[in-house]
Write a protein that holds these residues in place. Structure first.
Motif, PDB file in Angstrom:
ATOM      1  N   ASP A 157       0.814  -1.218   0.000  1.00 43.00           N
ATOM      2  CA  ASP A 157       0.000   0.000   0.000  1.00 43.00           C
ATOM      3  C   ASP A 157       0.849   1.271   0.000  1.00 43.00           C
ATOM      4  O   ASP A 157       0.487   2.263  -0.622  1.00 43.00           O
ATOM      5  N   TRP A 158       1.965   1.252   0.729  1.00 39.91           N
ATOM      6  CA  TRP A 158       2.832   2.427   0.814  1.00 39.91           C
ATOM      7  C   TRP A 158       3.889   2.348  -0.294  1.00 39.91           C
ATOM      8  O   TRP A 158       5.059   2.063  -0.045  1.00 39.91           O
ATOM      9  N   THR A 159       3.453   2.610  -1.516  1.00 41.54           N
ATOM     10  CA  THR A 159       4.316   2.523  -2.687  1.00 41.54           C
ATOM     11  C   THR A 159       4.680   3.920  -3.173  1.00 41.54           C
ATOM     12  O   THR A 159       4.159   4.927  -2.674  1.00 41.54           O
ATOM     13  N   ASP A 160       5.548   3.998  -4.162  1.00 43.00           N
ATOM     14  CA  ASP A 160       5.882   5.290  -4.766  1.00 43.00           C
ATOM     15  C   ASP A 160       4.632   5.948  -5.345  1.00 43.00           C
ATOM     16  O   ASP A 160       4.444   7.171  -5.227  1.00 43.00           O
ATOM     17  N   ALA A 161       3.773   5.137  -5.975  1.00 48.70           N
ATOM     18  CA  ALA A 161       2.547   5.687  -6.555  1.00 48.70           C
ATOM     19  C   ALA A 161       1.628   6.231  -5.470  1.00 48.70           C
ATOM     20  O   ALA A 161       0.988   7.280  -5.644  1.00 48.70           O
ATOM     21  N   THR A 162       1.561   5.530  -4.337  1.00 52.60           N
ATOM     22  CA  THR A 162       0.732   6.003  -3.235  1.00 52.60           C
ATOM     23  C   THR A 162       1.278   7.308  -2.678  1.00 52.60           C
ATOM     24  O   THR A 162       0.518   8.237  -2.370  1.00 52.60           O
ATOM     25  N   ALA A 163       2.592   7.389  -2.533  1.00 52.50           N
ATOM     26  CA  ALA A 163       3.206   8.610  -2.015  1.00 52.50           C
ATOM     27  C   ALA A 163       2.915   9.801  -2.920  1.00 52.50           C
ATOM     28  O   ALA A 163       2.747  10.930  -2.436  1.00 52.50           O
ATOM     29  N   ALA A 164       2.831   9.563  -4.209  1.00 51.56           N
ATOM     30  CA  ALA A 164       2.530  10.647  -5.144  1.00 51.56           C
ATOM     31  C   ALA A 164       1.058  11.057  -5.085  1.00 51.56           C
ATOM     32  O   ALA A 164       0.717  12.186  -5.442  1.00 51.56           O
ATOM     33  N   ALA A 165       0.200  10.145  -4.622  1.00 50.11           N
ATOM     34  CA  ALA A 165      -1.242  10.401  -4.649  1.00 50.11           C
ATOM     35  C   ALA A 165      -1.837  10.772  -3.295  1.00 50.11           C
ATOM     36  O   ALA A 165      -2.876  11.432  -3.247  1.00 50.11           O
ATOM     37  N   ARG A 166      -1.193  10.372  -2.192  1.00 52.96           N
ATOM     38  CA  ARG A 166      -1.774  10.596  -0.867  1.00 52.96           C
ATOM     39  C   ARG A 166      -0.934  11.581  -0.065  1.00 52.96           C
ATOM     40  O   ARG A 166       0.273  11.376   0.112  1.00 52.96           O
ATOM     41  N   PRO A 167      -1.542  12.639   0.465  1.00 50.79           N
ATOM     42  CA  PRO A 167      -0.776  13.614   1.234  1.00 50.79           C
ATOM     43  C   PRO A 167      -0.234  13.067   2.547  1.00 50.79           C
ATOM     44  O   PRO A 167       0.708  13.630   3.107  1.00 50.79           O
ATOM     45  N   ASP A 168      -0.825  11.975   3.058  1.00 50.28           N
ATOM     46  CA  ASP A 168      -0.374  11.413   4.331  1.00 50.28           C
ATOM     47  C   ASP A 168       0.719  10.370   4.159  1.00 50.28           C
ATOM     48  O   ASP A 168       1.184   9.793   5.145  1.00 50.28           O
ATOM     49  N   VAL A 169       1.143  10.103   2.918  1.00 49.86           N
ATOM     50  CA  VAL A 169       2.210   9.140   2.653  1.00 49.86           C
ATOM     51  C   VAL A 169       3.340   9.891   1.956  1.00 49.86           C
ATOM     52  O   VAL A 169       3.203  10.314   0.808  1.00 49.86           O
ATOM     53  N   ASP A 170       4.464  10.075   2.653  1.00 50.88           N
ATOM     54  CA  ASP A 170       5.572  10.860   2.099  1.00 50.88           C
ATOM     55  C   ASP A 170       6.464  10.050   1.167  1.00 50.88           C
ATOM     56  O   ASP A 170       7.068  10.592   0.245  1.00 50.88           O
ATOM     57  N   GLU A 171       6.570   8.735   1.439  1.00 54.76           N
ATOM     58  CA  GLU A 171       7.466   7.906   0.639  1.00 54.76           C
ATOM     59  C   GLU A 171       7.057   6.446   0.758  1.00 54.76           C
ATOM     60  O   GLU A 171       6.305   6.065   1.672  1.00 54.76           O
ATOM     61  N   ALA A 172       7.558   5.649  -0.163  1.00 52.35           N
ATOM     62  CA  ALA A 172       7.330   4.205  -0.071  1.00 52.35           C
ATOM     63  C   ALA A 172       8.048   3.659   1.159  1.00 52.35           C
ATOM     64  O   ALA A 172       9.173   4.068   1.462  1.00 52.35           O
ATOM     65  N   VAL A 173       7.371   2.764   1.886  1.00 49.37           N
ATOM     66  CA  VAL A 173       7.953   2.170   3.099  1.00 49.37           C
ATOM     67  C   VAL A 173       7.764   0.660   3.041  1.00 49.37           C
ATOM     68  O   VAL A 173       6.663   0.169   2.769  1.00 49.37           O
ATOM     69  N   ALA A 174       8.845  -0.063   3.289  1.00 48.00           N
ATOM     70  CA  ALA A 174       8.788  -1.528   3.347  1.00 48.00           C
ATOM     71  C   ALA A 174       8.411  -1.937   4.771  1.00 48.00           C
ATOM     72  O   ALA A 174       9.260  -2.288   5.593  1.00 48.00           O
ATOM     73  N   TRP A 175       7.123  -1.868   5.059  1.00 47.06           N
ATOM     74  CA  TRP A 175       6.662  -2.192   6.420  1.00 47.06           C
ATOM     75  C   TRP A 175       7.026  -3.635   6.755  1.00 47.06           C
ATOM     76  O   TRP A 175       6.701  -4.564   6.007  1.00 47.06           O
ATOM     77  N   PRO A 176       7.695  -3.859   7.896  1.00 45.16           N
ATOM     78  CA  PRO A 176       8.352  -5.152   8.122  1.00 45.16           C
ATOM     79  C   PRO A 176       7.421  -6.332   8.346  1.00 45.16           C
ATOM     80  O   PRO A 176       7.786  -7.458   8.004  1.00 45.16           O
ATOM     81  N   VAL A 177       6.238  -6.117   8.931  1.00 47.86           N
ATOM     82  CA  VAL A 177       5.339  -7.254   9.125  1.00 47.86           C
ATOM     83  C   VAL A 177       4.897  -7.802   7.773  1.00 47.86           C
ATOM     84  O   VAL A 177       4.981  -9.008   7.510  1.00 47.86           O
ATOM     85  N   SER A 178       4.447  -6.927   6.884  1.00 53.11           N
ATOM     86  CA  SER A 178       4.021  -7.402   5.566  1.00 53.11           C
ATOM     87  C   SER A 178       5.191  -8.001   4.792  1.00 53.11           C
ATOM     88  O   SER A 178       5.032  -9.008   4.091  1.00 53.11           O
ATOM     89  N   GLU A 179       6.376  -7.402   4.930  1.00 53.32           N
ATOM     90  CA  GLU A 179       7.543  -7.940   4.239  1.00 53.32           C
ATOM     91  C   GLU A 179       7.845  -9.362   4.699  1.00 53.32           C
ATOM     92  O   GLU A 179       8.122 -10.251   3.890  1.00 53.32           O
ATOM     93  N   ALA A 180       7.801  -9.580   6.013  1.00 56.61           N
ATOM     94  CA  ALA A 180       8.105 -10.911   6.547  1.00 56.61           C
ATOM     95  C   ALA A 180       7.083 -11.938   6.080  1.00 56.61           C
ATOM     96  O   ALA A 180       7.434 -13.085   5.763  1.00 56.61           O
ATOM     97  N   ILE A 181       5.818 -11.538   6.021  1.00 57.34           N
ATOM     98  CA  ILE A 181       4.765 -12.464   5.608  1.00 57.34           C
ATOM     99  C   ILE A 181       4.880 -12.783   4.118  1.00 57.34           C
ATOM    100  O   ILE A 181       4.810 -13.948   3.697  1.00 57.34           O
ATOM    101  N   LEU A 182       5.078 -11.755   3.323  1.00 59.70           N
ATOM    102  CA  LEU A 182       5.176 -11.966   1.875  1.00 59.70           C
ATOM    103  C   LEU A 182       6.400 -12.784   1.504  1.00 59.70           C
ATOM    104  O   LEU A 182       6.365 -13.588   0.560  1.00 59.70           O
ATOM    105  N   GLU A 183       7.484 -12.612   2.244  1.00 59.33           N
ATOM    106  CA  GLU A 183       8.712 -13.367   1.959  1.00 59.33           C
ATOM    107  C   GLU A 183       8.526 -14.869   2.150  1.00 59.33           C
ATOM    108  O   GLU A 183       9.243 -15.675   1.550  1.00 59.33           O
ATOM    109  N   LEU A 184       7.566 -15.263   2.992  1.00 61.64           N
ATOM    110  CA  LEU A 184       7.307 -16.690   3.188  1.00 61.64           C
ATOM    111  C   LEU A 184       6.565 -17.309   2.011  1.00 61.64           C
ATOM    112  O   LEU A 184       6.464 -18.539   1.915  1.00 61.64           O
TER     113      LEU A 184
END
Length: 462
Positions: A157-184
């Motif tokens: 959800d917190w991607t470069d495209a989201t950061a460009a479209a949402r004022p509350d998202v400044d930059e893409a962030v690799a949130w660690p819980v989702s990263e750990a789950i997706l890596e499995l």
């Protein structure tokens, strides 16, 4: 013979503080096959009755149309759902701690590096054991479902495209819980169907402004559909209800899933019960002879509290728990030559037990760690310990100073326990630390609310 795929619908729903008739109506109307419920606490049996689900598990917070097994080897962290006789899928349901919400820290000036370190401490660390178990199941070919309120946004959800479209998202962030789950190897089933987070943000908590409730799947599972469930007319809501009383929206996903044969195992449902409550033991053995012995925790099968003969390769039987003294037990599957095959633990509570809360000292110097212990607790997710000034120690009207969940940051990811201890020091939530000289009361409070069921007093001196 390889099992054939079957349709399965799964629902994840945070009903908020136990829910009520309105949240029960949502569950009944959605009518999913399996529901990962958050914040239902010990009201889950009532929810099951009101919604018509024949199976439920309070420790894991699951409703199901199919038998629920807490199997040997699961460490109390997941269930096997018997979606077809002798065939199962694995199901995890986890609620991660809400404190130190990452996006809020970012907005308050913390760097992304500082926030990710905080997320790892508060949330990712709570998944260490569940992720290990999930990985083992995925490697063995199980279909694995993982529902939960993770109190953290997703990297998807917190991607470069989201950061460009949402004022509350400044930059893409690799949130660690989702990263750990997706890596499995899990896939985010809502994003399977709605891959563009700008067009379909899927916000599940308007207060947080993010999607924090998830339904992941791995293994032989194909996502057919996924919908946001919430208030009628709400932003992005595809299945609307009036009234909608929870502070969270929910997600329901439909699948084709290929279950696997039930493993050799012994299981209990539930693993935590009060003396006199129903207890069902199920097994799948290597043959048609042997037995299941109920023994004290860690005990030998030579002196069981009771024994049930195994007359088929699989089966279930009910145990009269009123005949078991309160305490810890193991159900042990034994083969025909007396060798132990599998073992699973369960606990029988005393229906008349009263919680006892204590501190390791009565008097502490300023800054000395305070060890709080309890026995015969109710073993709810999100029970907590709160420290109050003695002169202002009514939790219904007064404000706590220090606090921690009884399971610490892993309170919503670990099996609940009737006893435990914690150390209150500079790592405790709240303030001030160190406590200044004075008299204090420490309360055991239940289900994230301000109802104390036990307390102890202590003093801090210069």
């Amino acid at each position: 013979m390889t099992p054939e795929a079957i349709p399965l619908e799964v629902f994840v729903y945070n009903v908020e503080y136990g829910g009520d008739e309105s949240t029960d109506a949502v569950i009944e109307d959605v009518d999913a096959d399996v529901v990962g419920v958050l914040e239902s606490y010990n009201r889950l049996p009532e929810i099951a009755e009101n919604t018509g689900y024949p199976y439920y598990n309070v420790s894991l917070q699951i409703l199901s149309k199919y038998p629920i097994h807490e199997p040997s080897g699961a460490e109390g962290r997941y269930a096997l759902i018997e979606v077809r006789p002798g065939e199962v899928v694995a199901f995890f349901n986890v609620h991660l701690d809400y404190v130190r919400y990452g996006p809020k820290l970012v907005r308050n000036g913390a760097t992304v590096e500082e926030v990710l370190a905080s997320e790892d401490e508060v949330r990712t660390s709570a998944l260490d054991v569940p992720l290990r178990l999930m990985d083992e199941l995925i490697q063995q070919g199980y279909p694995v479902f993982f529902t939960g309120d993770h109190n953290e946004p997703s990297s998807l959800d917190w991607t470069d495209a989201t950061a460009a479209a949402r004022p509350d998202v400044d930059e893409a962030v690799a949130w660690p819980v989702s990263e750990a789950i997706l890596e499995l190897g899990f896939h985010d089933t809502f994003r399977d169907i709605h891959p563009n987070p700008v067009e379909v943000p899927g916000i599940t908590h308007e207060g947080a402004g993010d999607r924090i409730d998830y339904l992941y799947a791995a293994g032989p599972v194909a996502t057919l559909g996924s919908q946001l469930v919430g208030e009628e007319g709400g932003r992005g809501v595809e299945v609307g209800f009036e009234p909608w009383t929870s502070d969270h929206r929910a997600v329901v996903s439909a699948f084709n899933v290929t279950p696997v044969p039930m493993p050799v195992m012994v299981s209990v449902n539930p693993a935590l019960l009060t003396q006199g409550d129903p207890l069902t033991v199920a097994y799948r053995s290597t043959g048609s002879d042997g037995s299941v012995a109920i023994v004290p925790s860690g005990g030998a099968t030579s002196s069981p509290a009771l024994t049930e003969d195994v007359t088929a390769s699989s089966g279930t039987f009910d145990v009269d728990s009123s005949a078991l003294e309160p305490g810890g037990y193991d159900a042990v599957l034994v083969d025909g030559d007396g060798s132990e095959v599998a073992r699973v633990a369960f606990w029988v509570r005393d229906p008349n037990a009263q919680i006892e809360v204590s501190t390791d000292e009565e008097i502490y110097g300023v800054g000395e760690p305070i060890v709080v212990s309890w026995t015969d607790g109710p073993a709810n997710r999100w029970d907590w310990i709160g420290v109050y000034e003695a002169a202002k120690s009514d939790p219904k009207v007064d404000y706590y100073l220090l606090w921690n969940y009884v399971g610490l940051h892993a309170a919503g990811a670990a099996p609940p326990s009737v006893s435990g201890s914690m150390t209150l020091d500079e790592t405790a939530m709240g303030n001030p630390w160190p406590l200044p000289p004075g008299r204090y009361v420490v309360h055991y409070l239940v289900t994230d609310r301000y109802r104390s069921i036990g307390s102890a007093s202590f003093e801090v001196v210069p």
